[in-house]
Design a protein around this motif. Structure first.
Motif: not given
Length: 447
Positions: A371-378, A412-419, A437-447
């Protein structure tokens, strides 16, 4: 067999064979050990009932409890498990005296109560299986690539659901809030979940409103996209255990054994969620990743047999919806709910309150999750990994969803997910600079 044409004596002789809890003790005219058959109606693919159905059956806990009872009282107990797609046929069999204990959703439970009273086979709600306090167990989905983006787009469209089910109740309520008349403004098709799923894939309906685990399964398989998250209603939904009152009175000890076994199965699921998901997947043919979405450590369903006040209050709010659809008359919920058997059967302390839902990662070859504290860490952990499934809670409702099927927003620096796209767009509209944004872009921004 038509009982109206049977002679009275023949009917009297055959009647014991038609009852669920069958008993025989004088085979061939000689006295012998009594044999009691207990019939359980369950829904194997409605996976937030598994602690009273699929998982309980596979673990054998009920049979263990009955074996111990048999050693004490000299009776041989047998269990017959009957699997159904929805709650309606379970109610039909219960009111015919052919099923002793059944599990079903909140709306079907009310129909169960109404039919039982009407047909003089009263039933009682004695336990809960899984629940979601916001209503996240039901979802409206559309086909991938559908132009439909919100409930407002459903006006004039064909929607498949199972009339009288919890998913139907969610659909009706959601449409009402959107200013849409479920009887006049849409074309509602009453279909079994599997039929509705096929209709959605074939393009013969525009949307499907169904209960766990159909929406998650279709999304996981790439056959559907979420349009409406039932948790937006913020009304509890649950599945529970109902019993024929006559059986509960005549076989109170057997009912206690069932509820003890259910609590044991619940303990197992909560302590070993991955193993439980794998077991249910094996029994049902559902993907384990889908089972875990609902039944996992942070799953959409919380498992607890307790008849929580919030759930009973929600049940009372369901009655007017069913009355408006002419599916029931008045239902005395307080008379239907009976907490006494569970209190007698289970002496263990109640489970602690559910904690906040966290993002969760299940890697291939692993028997535990992280488990992770937030979506970005996941997303950071998922990048480049052999991911079996990644789950993330909706930023507004908390409903868990597959990370690669969610709608992502960069703020901003936050990434949020919605159903759903609609909830993501509402967030974007209220936050300057936020964008989908797309999921793939979210993964790129998180890294």
């Amino acid at each position: 067999m038509n009982s109206r044409i049977l002679p009275l004596l023949t009917l009297a002789l055959l009647l014991p064979l038609a009852t669920a809890c069958g008993t025989s003790s004088e085979a061939n005219g000689t006295a012998g050990p009594e044999t009691v058959t207990v019939t359980i109606g369950y829904q194997s693919k409605t996976i937030n009932t598994v602690t009273a159905g699929t998982l309980l059956r596979s673990l054998g806990y009920f049979e263990e409890e009955l074996t111990a009872r048999g050693k004490r009282d000299g009776t041989t107990y047998k269990v017959e498990w009957q699997d159904y797609a929805t709650g309606a046929p379970i109610t039909a069999q219960m009111t015919a005296g052919k099923i002793d204990i059944g599990s079903m959703g909140d709306f079907p439970l009310l129909i169960n109560a109404a039919r039982g009273k009407e047909l003089k086979q009263p039933t009682r709600l004695v336990a809960v299986t899984g629940y979601n306090l916001r209503g996240g167990l039901n979802t409206v989905v559309t086909a991938p690539g559908s132009p439909l983006r919100s409930l407002a787009d459903l006006r004039g469209k064909k929607i498949s659901t199972s009339v009288g089910s919890a998913a139907d109740g969610t659909l009706v309520r959601a449409l009402q809030r959107a200013g849409i008349d479920a009887e006049k403004d849409i074309r509602k098709l009453n279909q079994q979940p599997s039929v509705g799923a096929s209709a959605l894939t074939a393009g013969s309906v525009d949307a499907l409103s169904q209960f766990v685990a159909w929406p998650g399964q279709l999304a996981f398989e790439g056959r559907a996209t979420a349009l409406y998250d039932g948790a937006e209603l913020n009304l509890p939904t649950f599945h529970g255990v109902t019993v024929r009152q006559k059986f509960a009175e005549e076989r109170a000890g057997v009912l206690s054994d069932f509820l003890k076994a259910q609590r044991r199965a619940t303990d197992h699921l909560r302590e070993q969620p991955v193993a439980a998901a794998e077991s249910v997947a094996k029994e049902t043919g559902l993907p384990a990743e889908v089972v875990y979405l609902y039944n996992g450590a942070n799953g959409i369903a919380t498992f607890d047999p307790e008849l929580r006040p919030e759930l009973i209050a929600a049940l009372k709010q369901d009655v007017p919806v069913l009355k408006a659809a002419a599916l029931v008359g008045d239902v005395d919920v307080d008379a239907f709910v009976d907490p006494a058997p569970l209190k007698r059967a289970v002496q263990a302390p109640p489970y602690p309150p559910a904690s906040a839902v966290k993002p969760e990662l299940w890697l291939k070859g692993q028997t535990t999750t992280r488990t992770f504290e937030n979506p970005k860490e996941l997303l950071k952990a998922a990048k480049g990994a052999q991911v079996r499934a990644a789950y993330v809670p909706d930023a507004l409702t908390g409903t868990l969803w597959f990370a690669d099927k969610a709608v992502w927003v960069a703020d901003g620096a936050e990434l949020r997910a919605f159903v759903t796209p609609a909830s993501a767009q509402r967030y974007v509209d209220g936050h300057a600079g936020a964008r989908v944004i797309r999921y793939e872009d979210a993964v790129g921004l998180a890294s």
